[in-house]
Design an enzyme around this catalytic site. Structure first.
Site, PDB file in Angstrom:
ATOM      1  N   GLY A 360       0.835  -1.198   0.000  1.00 39.61           N
ATOM      2  CA  GLY A 360       0.000   0.000   0.000  1.00 39.61           C
ATOM      3  C   GLY A 360       0.865   1.241   0.000  1.00 39.61           C
ATOM      4  N   GLY A 362       0.630   5.621   0.527  1.00 40.35           N
ATOM      5  CA  GLY A 362      -0.194   6.772   0.885  1.00 40.35           C
ATOM      6  C   GLY A 362       0.674   7.992   0.931  1.00 40.35           C
ATOM      7  N   GLY A 363       0.087   9.094   1.327  1.00 40.84           N
ATOM      8  CA  GLY A 363       0.836  10.337   1.393  1.00 40.84           C
ATOM      9  C   GLY A 363       1.966  10.265   2.399  1.00 40.84           C
ATOM     10  CG  PHE A 364       1.519   7.217   5.160  1.00 47.08           C
ATOM     11  CD1 PHE A 364       2.289   6.081   5.016  1.00 47.08           C
ATOM     12  CD2 PHE A 364       0.175   7.176   4.815  1.00 47.08           C
ATOM     13  CE1 PHE A 364       1.714   4.918   4.543  1.00 47.08           C
ATOM     14  CE2 PHE A 364      -0.398   6.008   4.355  1.00 47.08           C
ATOM     15  CZ  PHE A 364       0.378   4.878   4.214  1.00 47.08           C
ATOM     16  N   GLY A 365       3.947   7.620   3.025  1.00 50.62           N
ATOM     17  CA  GLY A 365       5.039   6.707   2.695  1.00 50.62           C
ATOM     18  C   GLY A 365       4.438   5.409   2.201  1.00 50.62           C
ATOM     19  CB  VAL A 367       1.800  -0.336   4.001  1.00 53.54           C
ATOM     20  CG1 VAL A 367       1.624  -1.469   4.997  1.00 53.54           C
ATOM     21  CG2 VAL A 367       1.153   0.929   4.523  1.00 53.54           C
ATOM     22  CE  LYS A 382       0.510   4.445   7.691  1.00 53.17           C
ATOM     23  NZ  LYS A 382      -0.836   4.590   8.250  1.00 53.17           N
ATOM     24  CG  ASP A 479      -8.100   9.342   9.148  1.00 57.06           C
ATOM     25  OD1 ASP A 479      -9.105   9.789   8.538  1.00 57.06           O
ATOM     26  OD2 ASP A 479      -7.001   9.186   8.603  1.00 57.06           O
TER      27      ASP A 479
END
Ligand SMILES: *[C@@H]1O[C@H](CO)[C@@H](O)[C@H](O)[C@H]1NC(C)=O
Ligand SMILES: *[C@@H]1O[C@H](CO)[C@@H](O)[C@H](O)[C@H]1NC(C)=O
Length: 677
Positions: A360, A362-365, A367, A382, A479
């Site tokens: 996966g 996402g904006g964070f980095g 997974v 993650k 969230d």
């Protein structure tokens, strides 16, 4: 007459006693609310309660906050101290590794949590030279002392356990140890200040008037020794007062030790609840220490160390140059955290964070899927790229407590690891991925059936109920959304990513008010006032309900707003038209209607109109009927949806790199939304 009353009392004695039963348990201490601390005692991030620090002559105490009723009846004629039982795990570590520490700790029953004038050292912060031995103290203590007592005959050696009544000279005292199951003649020695977790049991039998004290090393495979270390006939009735505080006191003297309590339970008229030994917080392996070496010795050691260091340094440089980039450098506080993973293990688990292991983004980095070599466990790792290590410590403390959350509908957080400026968070690996992809872009025309959807929604409700009401602290998820609901092999819901919103506190984009969440799921009051509460989670859960029934995202780029559309469908009496066409009309009509009504109720613009997660869970399991949706009044729905879509503009304008469907964002202030930028 009197006689008759006493006789009746004797007859009913067991019932009277039972009506006053009381117990508590602390499996670790995380800012535990029911605990009052005095002096040097603090909670460690690991969940250990640390009573003393490395300073000489300090005392530290911790007490269960409420006083406890110690007598089994209110009758003036036959007051009688109740039976009680307590069990706890403690550890004592000398502050200077190479020498012995001091002084000791004690379990105490006391009429007050304050000990004015009490002295440290030998007096353990309980008594002083002026009140030692005074019957008006009304104190019962069991001491675990590591220093040879002075001015007394009974505490004749260090490393002992003693029962003390109103005084530091013990009524009964034994060298610390335990009797093996199979050999109850031989006492096996226990070194109290070994920094090994030690379990203690203290039991008082109010009928026989016997105090038993038992200790053993705290290991899962070691049961409570059958024969107590001390068994002494003592009547506590004249010593205790009707209500007493129960807790611990510890002190250092010239020499110092850290005294930790790792877990504790207590019961009146019953056995103390069983402690969860497998999940104890660990006492930290090392921290502030004061050296015990003499100055001359220090110089010699320094010279030898310097030589050795130079040699080692050269060796190290030539042999491990490549590995050096992966070397872990730990800060002191990190040693405290039982949930910390080693970087090299996670590196191996994910095959070196290989592209092919990414499950996966996402904006964070990203997974990664991983398999921990030592255990063979599948995990999801993650990797969050942070540009600053600021806030890392607070974050770790939070992870340490969230790491103890356990519920079948949560993705369990297994731990974390910091590597340079990257943060790695380790979760259970959940095979079927996010609910959003199962609903919006299923593979191979897979359709999630209505039964499965209903079961998933019930699961999420139970997970949130646990976070809001059933855990020791209130956890607000902040969230809740379909991409944070993961689906396991049996198609059960597992809510994930809790608490991570915090991460964004220190993001570059942080504003004064810290609103965290995802567009389309933001409760109106949240964006307006920045005040987060459990009911803002309920709002987001409501949106999730609507999404799962309709198969449509909460908002899309063509200014479609799911809630508005459903309200229109409902007003036109065509609510079933909104059901996901992929379900092909195979669903239970009442359930679909129930979920849609509940979704609208949960996403009500007024927080007070929304149900709690407990009510939601009861409604979904059909234990309670759904209340009528309160009048929406003259609310301008547009204003809610407009706010959400305006925020969308703001996000897509400002945070293009974060516009992945599953990314969270942080730091939007109400003022920046109002001004529309
Ligand atoms: C130890 O605790 C005492 C009392 O709370 C405090 O004054 C002192 O600063 C502490 N020492 C250290 C090294 O933290
Ligand atoms: C205390 O220990 C004695 C001796 O082993 C035992 O007979 C008794 O039942 C114990 N009492 C309690 C309250 O544990």
């Amino acid at each position: 007459m009197d006689l008759a009353i006493s006789f009746a009392f004797l007859l009913f004695f067991p019932y009277v006693a039972q009506s006053q039963d009381f117990e508590f348990i602390f499996n670790g201490f995380n800012n535990s609310e029911n605990l009052t601390r005095e002096g040097a005692s603090i909670f460690k991030p690991s969940g250990a309660l640390k009573l003393t620090n490395a300073t000489a002559n300090v005392t530290g105490q911790a007490f269960y906050t409420r006083p406890i009723q110690m007598f089994n009846n209110k009758s003036r004629s036959y007051p009688n101290a109740s039976s009680f039982s307590t069990s706890f795990v403690f550890a004592i570590r000398p502050a200077a590794t190479s020498s012995r520490g001091g002084y000791g700790l004690a379990f105490i029953l006391s009429p007050s949590t304050k000990f004015p004038g009490a002295q440290p050292g030998h007096y353990l912060g309980i008594f002083s030279s002026s009140n030692d031995g005074n019957p008006s103290n009304h104190i019962f203590a069991v001491e675990f002392d590591t220093v040879k007592g002075h001015n007394e005959t009974s505490d004749s050696e260090g490393n002992h356990v003693g029962i003390n009544i109103n005084s530091m000279s013990s009524n009964a005292s034994r060298p610390a140890g335990y009797y093996d199951k199979n050999d109850d003649a031989n006492l096996e020695e226990i070194i109290l200040e070994s920094n090994k977790p030690i379990r203690a049991w203290i039991e008082y039998d109010g009928v026989e008037r016997v105090v038993n004290v038992t200790i053993s090393y705290s290991l899962e495979e070691i049961d409570k020794p059958k024969k107590p270390l001390i068994s002494r006939h003592i009547d506590l009735t004249p010593i205790l007062k009707e209500t007493m505080y129960v807790g611990f006191s510890a002190a250092t003297g010239k020499k110092t030790s850290f005294h930790y309590i790792l877990a504790w339970s207590f019961a009146i008229n019953g056995a103390a609840p069983l402690l969860n030994i497998s999940q104890l917080p660990l006492p930290p392996p090392s921290e502030e220490s004061s050296s015990a070496f003499k100055p001359q010795v220090k110089v010699v050691i320094a010279i030898i160390s310097a030589f050795t260091l130079v040699l080692l340094g050269i060796l190290f440089f030539f042999t491990c140059y490549k590995k050096m980039t992966r070397k872990e450098s730990l800060e002191d506080w990190e040693l405290d955290c039982p949930h910390r993973f080693k970087y090299k293990d996670l590196y191996a688990a994910t095959k070196g964070f290989k592209e092919s292991e990414v499950i996966g983004v996402g904006g964070f980095g990203a997974v990664y899927k991983g398999i921990v070599p030592a255990t063979g466990n599948e995990v999801a790792v993650k990797k969050i790229i942070q540009n600053s290590s600021q806030g890392m410590r607070e974050f770790a403390a939070e992870i340490e407590s969230l790491g103890r959350l356990r519920h079948k509908n949560l993705v369990n957080l297994q731990g974390w690891c910091k590597h340079k400026n990257d943060l790695l968070i380790v979760y259970d690996y959940i095979p079927n991925g996010g609910l959003d992809s199962l609903i919006f872009k299923p593979r191979n025309n897979f359709v999630l059936t209505w039964d499965a959807r209903y079961n998933i929604l019930k699961g999420v409700a139970l997970g949130l109920l646990y976070l809001h009401e059933e855990w020791e602290q209130v956890v607000i998820h902040r969230d809740v959304k379909s991409s944070n609901v993961l689906i396991d092999a049996e198609l059960n819901a597992r809510l994930g990513d809790f608490g991570l919103a915090r991460l964004f506190d220190h993001d570059k984009l942080s504003y004064t008010t810290n609103v965290v969440g995802t567009i389309g799921y933001l409760a109106p009051e949240l964006a307006r006032t920045g005040k987060v509460s459990t009911s803002s989670d309920v709002f987001a859960y409501g949106i999730l309900l609507l999404e799962v029934v309709t198969g449509r995202r909460p908002i899309d780029n063509n200014s479609f707003v799911l809630v508005d559309w459903l309200m229109e469908c409902q007003q036109l009496g065509q609510i079933l038209d909104a059901v996901d066409p992929k379900l092909n009309s195979t669903y239970v009509v009442e359930e679909v209607e129930l979920v849609l009504d509940l979704g609208l109720l949960c996403s009500h613009h007024k927080p007070e109109a929304r149900p709690t997660m407990r009510q939601v869970a009861r409604i979904l399991s059909r234990d309670d009927p759904i209340p009528a949706v309160p009048d929406w009044g003259s609310v301008d729905f547009r204003s809610v949806s407009e706010m959400n879509s305006r925020s969308l503009e703001l996000i897509s304008g400002d945070m293009t790199t974060r516009s992945y469907p599953s990314s969270s964002f942080g730091g939007i202030t109400s003022s920046s939304i109002d001004s529309g930028r």
